[in-house]
Design a protein around this motif. Sequence first.
Motif, short mmCIF file in Angstrom:
data_model
loop_
_atom_site.label_atom_id
_atom_site.label_comp_id
_atom_site.label_asym_id
_atom_site.label_seq_id
_atom_site.Cartn_x
_atom_site.Cartn_y
_atom_site.Cartn_z
N VAL A 140 0.70 -1.10 -0.03
CA VAL A 140 -0.01 0.16 -0.07
C VAL A 140 0.81 1.32 -0.04
O VAL A 140 1.82 1.27 0.64
CB VAL A 140 -1.03 0.14 1.22
CG1 VAL A 140 -1.75 1.48 1.09
CG2 VAL A 140 -1.80 -1.23 1.39
N GLN A 141 0.51 2.04 -0.97
CA GLN A 141 1.17 3.30 -1.13
C GLN A 141 0.72 4.26 -1.53
O GLN A 141 -0.04 4.24 -2.72
CB GLN A 141 2.60 3.26 -2.02
CG GLN A 141 3.43 4.21 -1.79
CD GLN A 141 4.80 4.08 -2.56
OE1 GLN A 141 5.05 3.28 -3.38
NE2 GLN A 141 5.77 4.88 -2.35
N GLY A 142 0.28 5.62 -0.85
CA GLY A 142 -0.45 6.83 -1.24
C GLY A 142 -1.92 6.45 -1.66
O GLY A 142 -2.58 6.88 -2.62
N GLY A 143 -2.54 5.41 -0.66
CA GLY A 143 -3.94 5.10 -1.28
C GLY A 143 -4.11 3.98 -2.07
O GLY A 143 -5.10 3.69 -2.59
N ILE A 144 -3.04 3.38 -2.75
CA ILE A 144 -3.04 2.35 -3.92
C ILE A 144 -2.63 1.27 -3.42
O ILE A 144 -1.64 1.19 -2.73
CB ILE A 144 -2.18 2.94 -5.10
CG1 ILE A 144 -2.74 4.11 -5.61
CG2 ILE A 144 -2.29 1.68 -6.12
CD1 ILE A 144 -4.20 4.21 -6.12
N PHE A 145 -3.60 0.05 -3.45
CA PHE A 145 -2.96 -1.16 -3.08
C PHE A 145 -2.71 -1.87 -4.33
O PHE A 145 -3.18 -1.72 -5.13
CB PHE A 145 -3.81 -1.74 -2.01
CG PHE A 145 -5.18 -2.62 -2.56
CD1 PHE A 145 -5.25 -3.62 -3.08
CD2 PHE A 145 -6.37 -1.63 -2.43
CE1 PHE A 145 -6.31 -3.91 -3.73
CE2 PHE A 145 -7.56 -2.04 -3.14
CZ PHE A 145 -7.40 -3.30 -3.80
N GLN A 146 -1.86 -2.93 -4.11
CA GLN A 146 -1.14 -3.87 -5.32
C GLN A 146 -0.93 -5.36 -4.56
O GLN A 146 -0.09 -5.26 -3.80
CB GLN A 146 0.02 -3.10 -5.91
CG GLN A 146 0.07 -4.05 -7.07
CD GLN A 146 1.51 -3.66 -8.06
OE1 GLN A 146 2.17 -2.62 -7.55
NE2 GLN A 146 1.50 -3.65 -9.13
#
Length: 71
Positions: free
Chosen positions: A48-54
């Motif tokens: 998770v980084q800056g509100g984006i998950f992968q």
Amino acid sequence: MRDSLAPTLAVNTPAAEDVLGVPRVDVVGTVADPQLESVTVNGVAASVQGGIFQALQVPLAEGRNLLRVSA
């Protein structure tokens, strides 16, 4: 302090009803929660980084699959 608000989650890719001919898929989406500890997709830990998950290489079974995103 108890966190009483559920996180906001959305899957961006793959799109609903996508037909994929692969055994694994990368799942990308957005998450919002000031108390966020982690995100998983079908048990696979996501970054998770800056509100984006992968979540990378989430296994798929043959046929219809349901992606369960938890935060």
